[in-house]
Design a protein around this motif. Sequence first.
Motif: not given
Length: 184
Positions: A28-44, A55-63
């Motif tokens: 779980l990536d808390v405060g995922c923003g654009c999804g950068l960390i989540a995608l790095m972890l998916a790769q690793r 909490i920011d809907e626009a960030s979730v859409i972008e991620a």
Amino acid sequence: MPVGTDGVLLGAWADVTSCTSRPEAKILDVGCGCGLIALMLAQRCPLSRVEGTDIDEASVIEATGNAQASPFAGRVSFHHADVIEFSQRESAGKYDLVVCNPPYYTEDTTPPDVRRSVARNSVHLSFENLLCSVGRLLADDGVFSVVIPMNARDIFVTTAMLHGMRLRRECRVRTVLRKTSKRV
């Protein structure tokens, strides 16, 4: 929020040992923003399922868009939710790894841009609330990795210990060799 050094450091540094050795590990990536960390972890962690919450809907859409455009689309998803509320859902489950680049500015003045203020100011998510939420979300042998300013280290570690967590390792980051550490 744009991609920054803190996020890249956390995505590359987080201890993924438990996730690379066990099929279907949950991250779980808390405060995922654009999804950068989540995608790095998916790769690793090619066997893991990675989720993010913000909490920011626009960030979730972008991620979500970033994940759909990646080779990891089938293993990465995002939730529009405050981590405090998310951690209280029975459906949230337990995670083997939780990562967070938390808001840590505590100044009385906040940026005039509301989205930037929520992402960067601890008024909106204190260390105490973050650690309480993570405590509910972590599996018994789970790992929580963060990147925070060096001057917040002692209070963060002490608060984490009060929530039953212990420090396993730390990395101090300097921008220049001759300067003191800025992040940990």
